[in-house]
Write a protein that holds these residues in place. Sequence first.
Motif, PDB file in Angstrom:
ATOM      1  N   GLY A  63      11.514  -5.816 -15.910  1.00 30.44           N
ATOM      2  CA  GLY A  63      11.752  -6.585 -14.591  1.00 30.44           C
ATOM      3  C   GLY A  63      10.601  -6.164 -13.429  1.00 30.44           C
ATOM      4  N   ALA A  64      10.344  -4.742 -13.563  1.00 32.28           N
ATOM      5  CA  ALA A  64       9.221  -4.368 -12.528  1.00 32.28           C
ATOM      6  C   ALA A  64       7.741  -4.647 -13.050  1.00 32.28           C
ATOM      7  CB  ALA A  64       9.339  -2.929 -12.540  1.00 32.28           C
ATOM      8  N   THR A  65       7.166  -5.150 -11.952  1.00 27.86           N
ATOM      9  CA  THR A  65       5.803  -5.763 -12.391  1.00 27.86           C
ATOM     10  C   THR A  65       4.825  -5.078 -11.788  1.00 27.86           C
ATOM     11  OG1 THR A  65       5.966  -7.229 -10.209  1.00 27.86           O
ATOM     12  CG2 THR A  65       6.670  -8.069 -12.340  1.00 27.86           C
ATOM     13  N   VAL A  66       3.466  -4.893 -12.404  1.00 27.89           N
ATOM     14  CA  VAL A  66       2.461  -4.417 -12.031  1.00 27.89           C
ATOM     15  C   VAL A  66       1.656  -4.909 -10.594  1.00 27.89           C
ATOM     16  CG1 VAL A  66       0.106  -3.392 -12.552  1.00 27.89           C
ATOM     17  CG2 VAL A  66       2.200  -3.183 -14.350  1.00 27.89           C
ATOM     18  N   PRO A  67       1.383  -4.268  -9.850  1.00 25.33           N
ATOM     19  CA  PRO A  67       0.761  -4.718  -8.837  1.00 25.33           C
ATOM     20  C   PRO A  67      -0.638  -5.578  -8.947  1.00 25.33           C
ATOM     21  CG  PRO A  67       1.453  -2.788  -8.093  1.00 25.33           C
ATOM     22  CD  PRO A  67       1.747  -2.965  -9.573  1.00 25.33           C
ATOM     23  N   GLN A  68      -0.834  -6.665  -8.460  1.00 26.37           N
ATOM     24  CA  GLN A  68      -2.125  -7.711  -8.786  1.00 26.37           C
ATOM     25  C   GLN A  68      -3.076  -7.391  -7.773  1.00 26.37           C
ATOM     26  OE1 GLN A  68      -2.107  -9.609 -11.737  1.00 26.37           O
ATOM     27  NE2 GLN A  68       0.025  -8.501 -12.070  1.00 26.37           N
ATOM     28  N   ALA A  69      -4.294  -7.089  -8.615  1.00 30.22           N
ATOM     29  CA  ALA A  69      -5.717  -6.965  -7.937  1.00 30.22           C
ATOM     30  C   ALA A  69      -5.863  -7.901  -6.590  1.00 30.22           C
ATOM     31  CB  ALA A  69      -6.781  -6.843  -8.791  1.00 30.22           C
ATOM     32  N   GLY A  70      -5.866  -7.787  -5.574  1.00 33.42           N
ATOM     33  CA  GLY A  70      -6.415  -8.501  -4.340  1.00 33.42           C
ATOM     34  C   GLY A  70      -5.052  -8.803  -3.321  1.00 33.42           C
ATOM     35  N   SER A  71      -4.066  -8.700  -4.037  1.00 30.95           N
ATOM     36  CA  SER A  71      -2.658  -9.050  -3.465  1.00 30.95           C
ATOM     37  C   SER A  71      -2.332  -7.960  -2.343  1.00 30.95           C
ATOM     38  CB  SER A  71      -1.489  -9.257  -4.408  1.00 30.95           C
ATOM     39  OG  SER A  71      -1.675 -10.216  -5.099  1.00 30.95           O
ATOM     40  N   GLU A  72      -1.604  -8.344  -1.304  1.00 29.22           N
ATOM     41  CA  GLU A  72      -1.418  -7.207  -0.329  1.00 29.22           C
ATOM     42  C   GLU A  72       0.256  -6.897  -0.475  1.00 29.22           C
ATOM     43  OE1 GLU A  72      -1.976  -9.317   3.542  1.00 29.22           O
ATOM     44  OE2 GLU A  72      -3.869  -8.597   3.534  1.00 29.22           O
ATOM     45  N   TYR A  73       0.533  -5.535  -0.245  1.00 30.83           N
ATOM     46  CA  TYR A  73       2.093  -4.993  -0.422  1.00 30.83           C
ATOM     47  C   TYR A  73       2.001  -3.951   0.451  1.00 30.83           C
ATOM     48  CZ  TYR A  73       0.949  -6.910  -5.238  1.00 30.83           C
ATOM     49  OH  TYR A  73       0.996  -7.627  -6.274  1.00 30.83           O
ATOM     50  N   TYR A  74       3.288  -3.681   0.811  1.00 32.81           N
ATOM     51  CA  TYR A  74       3.655  -2.478   1.632  1.00 32.81           C
ATOM     52  C   TYR A  74       3.944  -1.431   0.764  1.00 32.81           C
ATOM     53  CZ  TYR A  74       6.340   0.432   4.962  1.00 32.81           C
ATOM     54  OH  TYR A  74       6.902   1.271   5.739  1.00 32.81           O
ATOM     55  N   ASP A  75       2.880  -0.289   0.868  1.00 36.15           N
ATOM     56  CA  ASP A  75       2.645   0.760  -0.287  1.00 36.15           C
ATOM     57  C   ASP A  75       3.536   1.809   0.438  1.00 36.15           C
ATOM     58  OD1 ASP A  75       1.936   2.774  -1.752  1.00 36.15           O
ATOM     59  OD2 ASP A  75       0.077   2.935  -1.017  1.00 36.15           O
ATOM     60  N   SER A  76       4.923   1.825  -0.270  1.00 37.90           N
ATOM     61  CA  SER A  76       6.048   2.824   0.177  1.00 37.90           C
ATOM     62  C   SER A  76       5.717   4.228  -0.098  1.00 37.90           C
ATOM     63  CB  SER A  76       7.125   2.419  -0.618  1.00 37.90           C
ATOM     64  OG  SER A  76       7.033   2.547  -1.792  1.00 37.90           O
ATOM     65  N   TYR A  77       4.555   4.406  -0.905  1.00 37.81           N
ATOM     66  CA  TYR A  77       4.117   5.807  -1.295  1.00 37.81           C
ATOM     67  C   TYR A  77       2.907   6.244  -0.673  1.00 37.81           C
ATOM     68  CZ  TYR A  77       8.196   6.992  -4.189  1.00 37.81           C
ATOM     69  OH  TYR A  77       9.387   6.940  -4.508  1.00 37.81           O
ATOM     70  N   GLY A  78       2.254   5.451   0.458  1.00 38.69           N
ATOM     71  CA  GLY A  78       1.278   6.136   1.171  1.00 38.69           C
ATOM     72  C   GLY A  78       1.741   7.023   1.958  1.00 38.69           C
ATOM     73  N   TRP A  79       1.015   8.251   2.263  1.00 36.59           N
ATOM     74  CA  TRP A  79       0.983   9.450   2.878  1.00 36.59           C
ATOM     75  C   TRP A  79       1.611   9.216   4.378  1.00 36.59           C
ATOM     76  CZ3 TRP A  79       2.752  13.541   0.627  1.00 36.59           C
ATOM     77  CH2 TRP A  79       2.661  14.825   1.513  1.00 36.59           C
ATOM     78  N   THR A  80       1.241   8.278   5.138  1.00 35.97           N
ATOM     79  CA  THR A  80       1.526   7.811   6.365  1.00 35.97           C
ATOM     80  C   THR A  80       3.025   7.539   6.596  1.00 35.97           C
ATOM     81  OG1 THR A  80      -0.825   7.745   7.184  1.00 35.97           O
ATOM     82  CG2 THR A  80       0.915   6.639   8.540  1.00 35.97           C
ATOM     83  N   VAL A  81       3.283   6.523   5.560  1.00 32.19           N
ATOM     84  CA  VAL A  81       4.740   6.020   5.354  1.00 32.19           C
ATOM     85  C   VAL A  81       5.716   6.953   5.253  1.00 32.19           C
ATOM     86  CG1 VAL A  81       6.197   4.517   4.051  1.00 32.19           C
ATOM     87  CG2 VAL A  81       3.952   3.787   4.709  1.00 32.19           C
ATOM     88  N   LEU A  82       5.120   8.021   4.394  1.00 26.49           N
ATOM     89  CA  LEU A  82       6.313   9.083   3.654  1.00 26.49           C
ATOM     90  C   LEU A  82       6.520   9.976   4.864  1.00 26.49           C
ATOM     91  CD1 LEU A  82       5.172   9.552   0.043  1.00 26.49           C
ATOM     92  CD2 LEU A  82       7.143   8.634   0.718  1.00 26.49           C
ATOM     93  N   THR A  83       5.509  10.535   5.476  1.00 27.03           N
ATOM     94  CA  THR A  83       5.570  11.386   6.533  1.00 27.03           C
ATOM     95  C   THR A  83       5.722  11.186   7.801  1.00 27.03           C
ATOM     96  OG1 THR A  83       3.000  11.643   6.547  1.00 27.03           O
ATOM     97  CG2 THR A  83       4.233  13.047   4.952  1.00 27.03           C
ATOM     98  N   LYS A  84       5.559   9.875   8.357  1.00 26.25           N
ATOM     99  CA  LYS A  84       5.868   9.482   9.624  1.00 26.25           C
ATOM    100  C   LYS A  84       6.642   8.291   9.794  1.00 26.25           C
ATOM    101  CE  LYS A  84       1.273  11.321  11.248  1.00 26.25           C
ATOM    102  NZ  LYS A  84      -0.177  11.003  12.019  1.00 26.25           N
ATOM    103  N   ASP A  85       6.385   7.233   8.909  1.00 23.38           N
ATOM    104  CA  ASP A  85       7.030   6.068   9.227  1.00 23.38           C
ATOM    105  C   ASP A  85       8.555   6.309   8.886  1.00 23.38           C
ATOM    106  OD1 ASP A  85       4.833   5.035  10.270  1.00 23.38           O
ATOM    107  OD2 ASP A  85       4.289   3.802   8.384  1.00 23.38           O
ATOM    108  N   VAL A  86       8.681   6.890   7.513  1.00 22.85           N
ATOM    109  CA  VAL A  86      10.278   6.816   7.438  1.00 22.85           C
ATOM    110  C   VAL A  86      10.849   7.744   8.383  1.00 22.85           C
ATOM    111  CG1 VAL A  86      11.663   8.360   5.513  1.00 22.85           C
ATOM    112  CG2 VAL A  86       9.597   6.990   4.767  1.00 22.85           C
ATOM    113  N   LYS A  87      10.583   8.723   9.088  1.00 23.60           N
ATOM    114  CA  LYS A  87      11.391   9.531  10.063  1.00 23.60           C
ATOM    115  C   LYS A  87      11.514   8.323  11.204  1.00 23.60           C
ATOM    116  CE  LYS A  87       9.717  13.912   8.720  1.00 23.60           C
ATOM    117  NZ  LYS A  87       8.936  15.264   9.181  1.00 23.60           N
ATOM    118  N   ARG A  88      10.633   7.872  11.767  1.00 18.27           N
ATOM    119  CA  ARG A  88      10.753   6.653  12.629  1.00 18.27           C
ATOM    120  C   ARG A  88      11.844   5.592  12.292  1.00 18.27           C
ATOM    121  NH1 ARG A  88       8.860   1.922  13.569  1.00 18.27           N
ATOM    122  NH2 ARG A  88       7.342   2.102  11.876  1.00 18.27           N
ATOM    123  N   LEU A  89      11.724   4.897  11.047  1.00 21.27           N
ATOM    124  CA  LEU A  89      12.586   4.187  10.761  1.00 21.27           C
ATOM    125  C   LEU A  89      13.925   4.527  10.594  1.00 21.27           C
ATOM    126  CD1 LEU A  89      10.024   2.321   7.984  1.00 21.27           C
ATOM    127  CD2 LEU A  89      10.748   1.298  10.437  1.00 21.27           C
TER     128      LEU A  89
END
Length: 384
Positions: free
Chosen positions: A347-373
């Motif tokens: 069911g899980a799919t591999v991201p496709q080249a050129g498509s836009e995604y919300y990268d949940s494991y980007g370091w800024t998301v993990l270390t800053k955005d998560v706490k703010r959210l």
Amino acid sequence: MMTKAGLILPAAAVLLLSACSGGTSTDSAESAGSGNNTDGKSVSAGCPDPDGALAQRAKEEGEVVMTGTPDGSVRTDIPKAFEQTYGVKVTYVGGRNSDIAAKLQAERKAGIYTHDVFGGGGNTMSSTYYGEGWISSLKDVLDPALLTADNWRDGAPKWVDPEKEKILQLSNYVDSGVVVNTDLVKDGDLTSFEDMLDPKWKGKIVVDDPRSNGGAIYDVGAFEQAYGKDFVKSLYVDQKPVLLTDQRQELDDIARGKFAFGLSLQTAETEEALAEGLPLKQLKLTGAPPVVTGGSSLLALDNKAPHPEAAKLLVNWLVCKDGNTVWTKALQVPSNRADVPVPAELGATVPQAGSEYYDSYGWTVLTKDVKRLQKMLTELLGPQ
């Protein structure tokens, strides 16, 4: 954080590595060049040699302790396959990352060190294991040949930490999206995320609680990015969803018709429920960037590992083709390795080249955005 997927390379045969590619020192793993050994156990090229010095030292320690998700068949499949190949027992401690971290925090304050290898998700891995200084360089103990470009779909291993050496992400996939009861949600009822705000769904939505240290918070980030804070309030407050922390219960409740649909449900649990023939269906809605995640595929090494040689052997096996196949199959997610095919029924799919995604494991998301959210949600919903 919006990101574009990198080039997805087609699955390729693993590089044939010479037996000496990783050296034989205590700082790197010996890999099996031919894929066979004198005991008749077969391993893929590049995987640790069951007859090598590292495997022998690991056998002397007798055990390795790994923490990770309780989902899927990870807790049984990894110990079974590793012990069959190397004769070393894996004690697998499964649970929610935040619960395991709290237990380890108390143990470490008392000078007790019981775990060797950490598997799990991004939140706890970044904020606690990395943030508290519990992990050492994983890159230093891996066979360098495992990290060469040809082994990876994107042409390089995906490191999560800024130093690119401590937290390795072994899967990257588009999250499962919305799970609906097929008797209650008909075709066309939900096509975009805005449709979830229809008054007819009020009180009929179940959501994995985004205030806890799990993956649900990333959906909040994607919604805020696409629609703004008012949408988040409308969905998580005005629509009166029920917030739970037991994903299996959430799926069962959807299947029984207690709820029409659910959000933020993990792929492994969802795939198991679908395989059981429950009246469920996954939907990919439009309007917000799909969330890409590594799920529970992050790997790190405890810097106080009580079984250092067995830990070194296990992480090399989990990163090589054989162990990575076992781990990602048990998690029911695609591997980042180029030589581990993605099952067609996944069911899980591999991201496709050129498509836009919300990268949940980007370091800024993990270390800053998560706490703010999480702070925003606590203000909206109250404490958990």
